[in-house]
Design a protein around this motif. Structure first.
Motif, PDB file in Angstrom:
ATOM      1  N   ALA A  65       0.388   0.475  -0.945  1.00 19.33           N
ATOM      2  CA  ALA A  65       0.797   0.921   0.225  1.00 19.33           C
ATOM      3  C   ALA A  65       0.542   0.064   1.095  1.00 19.33           C
ATOM      4  N   PHE A  66       1.231   0.141   2.267  1.00 19.75           N
ATOM      5  CA  PHE A  66       0.725  -1.223   3.318  1.00 19.75           C
ATOM      6  C   PHE A  66       1.134  -0.538   4.845  1.00 19.75           C
ATOM      7  N   PHE A  67       0.481  -1.360   5.668  1.00 19.21           N
ATOM      8  CA  PHE A  67       1.050  -1.224   7.112  1.00 19.21           C
ATOM      9  C   PHE A  67       1.175  -2.481   7.720  1.00 19.21           C
ATOM     10  N   ASP A  68       1.592  -2.618   8.716  1.00 17.75           N
ATOM     11  CA  ASP A  68       1.997  -4.102   9.683  1.00 17.75           C
ATOM     12  C   ASP A  68       1.203  -3.701  10.708  1.00 17.75           C
ATOM     13  N   TYR A  69       0.487  -4.930  11.025  1.00 18.16           N
ATOM     14  CA  TYR A  69      -0.305  -5.157  12.418  1.00 18.16           C
ATOM     15  C   TYR A  69       0.022  -6.653  12.941  1.00 18.16           C
ATOM     16  N   ASN A  70       0.350  -6.755  14.107  1.00 20.58           N
ATOM     17  CA  ASN A  70       0.709  -7.936  14.746  1.00 20.58           C
ATOM     18  C   ASN A  70       1.600  -8.838  14.059  1.00 20.58           C
ATOM     19  N   GLY A  71       2.565  -8.329  13.402  1.00 21.51           N
ATOM     20  CA  GLY A  71       3.538  -9.173  12.496  1.00 21.51           C
ATOM     21  C   GLY A  71       2.971  -9.482  11.136  1.00 21.51           C
ATOM     22  N   LYS A  72       1.845  -9.171  10.881  1.00 17.63           N
ATOM     23  CA  LYS A  72       1.306  -9.342   9.407  1.00 17.63           C
ATOM     24  C   LYS A  72       1.286  -8.094   8.679  1.00 17.63           C
ATOM     25  N   ARG A  73       1.227  -8.288   7.351  1.00 22.23           N
ATOM     26  CA  ARG A  73       1.440  -7.124   6.633  1.00 22.23           C
ATOM     27  C   ARG A  73       0.020  -7.041   5.630  1.00 22.23           C
ATOM     28  N   TYR A  74      -0.576  -5.788   5.641  1.00 11.22           N
ATOM     29  CA  TYR A  74      -1.739  -5.667   5.129  1.00 11.22           C
ATOM     30  C   TYR A  74      -1.916  -4.471   3.838  1.00 11.22           C
ATOM     31  N   LYS A  75      -1.942  -4.665   2.497  1.00  6.38           N
ATOM     32  CA  LYS A  75      -1.852  -3.810   1.748  1.00  6.38           C
ATOM     33  C   LYS A  75      -3.067  -3.235   1.541  1.00  6.38           C
ATOM     34  N   VAL A  76      -3.180  -1.920   1.163  1.00  6.51           N
ATOM     35  CA  VAL A  76      -4.401  -1.023   1.158  1.00  6.51           C
ATOM     36  C   VAL A  76      -4.387  -0.442  -0.246  1.00  6.51           C
ATOM     37  N   TYR A  77      -5.672  -0.683  -0.971  1.00  5.31           N
ATOM     38  CA  TYR A  77      -5.750  -0.344  -2.693  1.00  5.31           C
ATOM     39  C   TYR A  77      -6.861   0.840  -2.562  1.00  5.31           C
ATOM     40  N   SER A  78      -7.609   0.983  -1.661  1.00  2.13           N
ATOM     41  CA  SER A  78      -8.730   2.328  -1.763  1.00  2.13           C
ATOM     42  C   SER A  78      -9.177   2.487  -0.278  1.00  2.13           C
ATOM     43  N   THR A  79      -9.060   4.245  -0.078  1.00  2.00           N
ATOM     44  CA  THR A  79      -9.457   4.716   0.936  1.00  2.00           C
ATOM     45  C   THR A  79     -10.635   5.785   0.740  1.00  2.00           C
ATOM     46  N   GLU A  80     -11.306   6.362   1.750  1.00  2.00           N
ATOM     47  CA  GLU A  80     -11.931   7.809   1.768  1.00  2.00           C
ATOM     48  C   GLU A  80     -11.440   8.282   3.017  1.00  2.00           C
ATOM     49  N   VAL A  81     -11.647   9.731   2.692  1.00  2.00           N
ATOM     50  CA  VAL A  81     -11.101  10.589   4.004  1.00  2.00           C
ATOM     51  C   VAL A  81     -12.317  10.747   4.790  1.00  2.00           C
TER      52      VAL A  81
END
Length: 299
Positions: free
Chosen positions: A232-248
């Motif tokens: 999964a990914f999100f974009d911020y200021n023209g850069k892409r960041y993939k996310v591999y682990s989260t907590e709620v």
């Protein structure tokens, strides 16, 4: 029994090992053609072909499954049954060849999650249970009469990688049990209830983009279902960041997409609640934990 196995990815390897070590005879393997992979565009084998080479088993990689010469080769094996796992859709001219039929192992409790990505969708949808099903092939994809089902619990810390590996081992056991039932003519077939069918379509790039207006639990499950691949990914200021682990974080008051950082935490607001990002990968860099990321980057 004499078996021809159809498959491509590493998910199939435990099943191949089980069949090879059983009293059955693995007479041939069919897998996808070699193709160029990676930055160097070097030609590489599929995991299933690598298994065939290492165990000196005849291996075929047809471009067209309806090719007459390929079909004749299959007939010459005199196989009792074809076993299919994570392969292309077999035409009737192929799956009707063996006298005891052709069966598929599917990574869900059919008729739930028919399609290309059943493991991912079980996680994305926040399911607490999934499983595997064997069924005889019919013309319509994933609709054949079921032979066996076995379930597995989805743990809170499971992601696609861990669940994939557990299910590949479970699937190997179910394939061996299914072969025993077929050999003994004891398979009790059950029709699928099409009214209960749900789709598990191929994962697209659009699906992988995080929508921060969704609830935190939904964002968390998307990350789980796509980790570590494709991510999964999100974009911020023209850069892409993939996310591999989260907590709620259920009690957060952050607005959707709002980012707050501290020494070791990246917290992003969602439609309801927020998530802490535990592992992240900046575009063009390696995967790292949030603390390491924040020592060299900032939002």
């Amino acid at each position: 029994m004499r078996i021809v196995f159809f498959g491509t990815p590493d998910f199939a390897l435990p099943s191949l090992e089980k069949i090879l070590s059983s009293h059955n005879k693995l007479v041939g393997i069919v897998t996808a053609p070699d193709k160029e992979r990676g930055r160097g565009r070097q030609v590489s084998f599929t995991p299933v072909k690598q298994f065939a080479v290492e165990n000196d088993i005849p291996c075929f990689q047809p471009d067209k499954l309806k090719d007459d010469s390929f079909i004749n080769e299959l007939k010459n094996f005199n196989a009792d049954v074809f076993v299919v796992l994570a392969f292309r859709i077999l035409p009737k001219e192929v799956y009707k060849i063996p006298p005891k039929g052709s069966f598929n192992l599917h990574g869900s409790l059919l008729p739930k999650y028919r399609g290309a990505a059943p493991i991912q969708w079980a996680l994305i949808n926040g399911d607490k249970e999934t499983g595997v099903t064997t069924f005889f092939l019919q013309d319509k994809v994933d609709t054949g009469n079921m032979i066996m089902k076995e379930s597995i619990a989805i743990q809170d810390d499971d992601n696609f990688e861990t669940l994939h590996d557990k299910m590949s081992l479970l699937g190997a056991d179910v394939i061996l049990k299914t072969l025993e039932l077929i050999e003994q003519d004891n398979a009790e077939l059950r029709e699928q209830d099409n009214s209960l069918a749900t789709a598990a379509p191929k994962i697209t790039k659009e699906l992988c983009q995080i929508d921060w207006s969704n609830p935190a639990v939904q964002v968390h499950n998307l990350v789980r279902g796509l980790s570590p691949f494709p991510g999964a990914f999100f974009d911020y200021n023209g850069k892409r960041y993939k996310v591999y682990s989260t907590e709620v974080l259920s009690g957060s008051k952050l607005s959707p997409g709002e980012i707050v950082t501290s020494k070791n935490f990246i917290t992003i607001g969602c439609g309801s609640g927020a998530v802490n990002i535990l592992e992240i990968q900046p575009e063009g860099r390696k995967r790292m934990n949030a603390g390491d990321f924040l020592r060299g980057y900032k939002f």
